[in-house]
Write a protein that holds these residues in place. Structure first.
Motif, PDB file in Angstrom:
ATOM      1  N   THR A 102      82.242  64.215  29.294  1.00 21.50           N
ATOM      2  CA  THR A 102      83.405  64.795  30.407  1.00 21.50           C
ATOM      3  C   THR A 102      83.302  65.990  31.318  1.00 21.50           C
ATOM      4  O   THR A 102      82.509  66.948  30.677  1.00 21.50           O
ATOM      5  N   SER A 103      83.932  65.997  32.009  1.00 20.87           N
ATOM      6  CA  SER A 103      83.613  66.863  33.857  1.00 20.87           C
ATOM      7  C   SER A 103      84.028  67.638  34.354  1.00 20.87           C
ATOM      8  O   SER A 103      85.139  66.928  34.593  1.00 20.87           O
ATOM      9  N   GLU A 104      84.581  68.997  34.463  1.00 15.45           N
ATOM     10  CA  GLU A 104      86.499  69.101  35.717  1.00 15.45           C
ATOM     11  C   GLU A 104      85.318  69.615  36.079  1.00 15.45           C
ATOM     12  O   GLU A 104      86.110  70.051  37.266  1.00 15.45           O
ATOM     13  N   ASP A 105      84.330  69.751  36.683  1.00 14.59           N
ATOM     14  CA  ASP A 105      83.431  70.515  37.667  1.00 14.59           C
ATOM     15  C   ASP A 105      83.999  69.594  39.195  1.00 14.59           C
ATOM     16  O   ASP A 105      83.615  67.931  39.095  1.00 14.59           O
ATOM     17  N   PRO A 106      84.390  70.159  40.685  1.00 15.82           N
ATOM     18  CA  PRO A 106      84.833  69.276  41.326  1.00 15.82           C
ATOM     19  C   PRO A 106      83.992  68.382  41.556  1.00 15.82           C
ATOM     20  O   PRO A 106      83.802  67.794  42.031  1.00 15.82           O
ATOM     21  N   LEU A 109      82.998  64.815  38.655  1.00 14.44           N
ATOM     22  CA  LEU A 109      84.475  64.969  37.772  1.00 14.44           C
ATOM     23  C   LEU A 109      84.027  63.771  36.610  1.00 14.44           C
ATOM     24  O   LEU A 109      83.873  62.492  37.117  1.00 14.44           O
ATOM     25  N   PRO A 113      87.093  59.772  37.847  1.00 18.35           N
ATOM     26  CA  PRO A 113      88.933  60.061  37.636  1.00 18.35           C
ATOM     27  C   PRO A 113      89.837  58.364  38.166  1.00 18.35           C
ATOM     28  O   PRO A 113      90.833  58.258  38.025  1.00 18.35           O
TER      29      PRO A 113
END
Length: 163
Positions: A102-106, A109, A113
């Motif tokens: 999982t990654s929330e780096d812009p 993602l 998403p």
């Protein structure tokens, strides 16, 4: 082994040729590739239909960032220009998921998403890996069943071949 799912799409120029270009970029690592599907544009709807496919790739030397860079290099080779979000494109390579990371780096993602809401990704993915699970969302077969039937019907399998 780093295992990734990539979604491929093209709606400008030689659509099939651009999908093949993307596959050539990952061919040594190619595990499976779906049939080619034609779909209506998503997001900005006033544009040509897309050709879409999904592939599963595996390579012990690549992490999620390497898969992103591989996809971006293929897009660049196809002359992709990013002028309008969700606009027409020669080639779009999305990293859907990589080994449950999982990654929330812009910039990356993960999981991608839009995946749970896009029959254009789920239909070809189910074709080649029906037991797959999208991290944080569950089995992709259940995600596909949750999509409206009229949306699923717009994902039309073609006779075109990427192999």
């Amino acid at each position: 082994m780093s295992r990734a799912v990539l979604s491929l799409g093209s709606n400008l120029g030689d659509r099939l040729g651009f999908l093949k270009l993307a596959l050539d970029a990952v061919r040594p690592a190619l595990v499976a590739v779906s049939s080619v599907y034609e779909t209506k544009a998503w997001g900005v709807e006033d544009q040509p239909d897309f050709l879409n496919a999904v592939c599963v790739v595996g390579d012990p030397a690549r992490d999620h960032w390497a898969w992103l860079r591989t996809g971006q290099a293929a897009e660049q080779a196809a002359g992709r220009v990013r002028e309008l979000r969700w606009g027409p494109r020669t080639l779009d390579v999305d990293v859907v998921t990589v080994d449950g990371v999982t990654s929330e780096d812009p910039e990356l993602l993960l999981p991608h998403p839009g995946t749970p809401d896009r029959a254009s990704v789920l239909v070809p993915w189910v074709e080649i890996d029906p037991d797959a699970v999208l991290p944080g969302h569950g089995p992709i077969t259940a995600l596909l069943k949750a999509r409206p039937a009229d949306e699923i019907a717009t994902v039309r399998r073609t006779d075109l071949d990427l192999r």
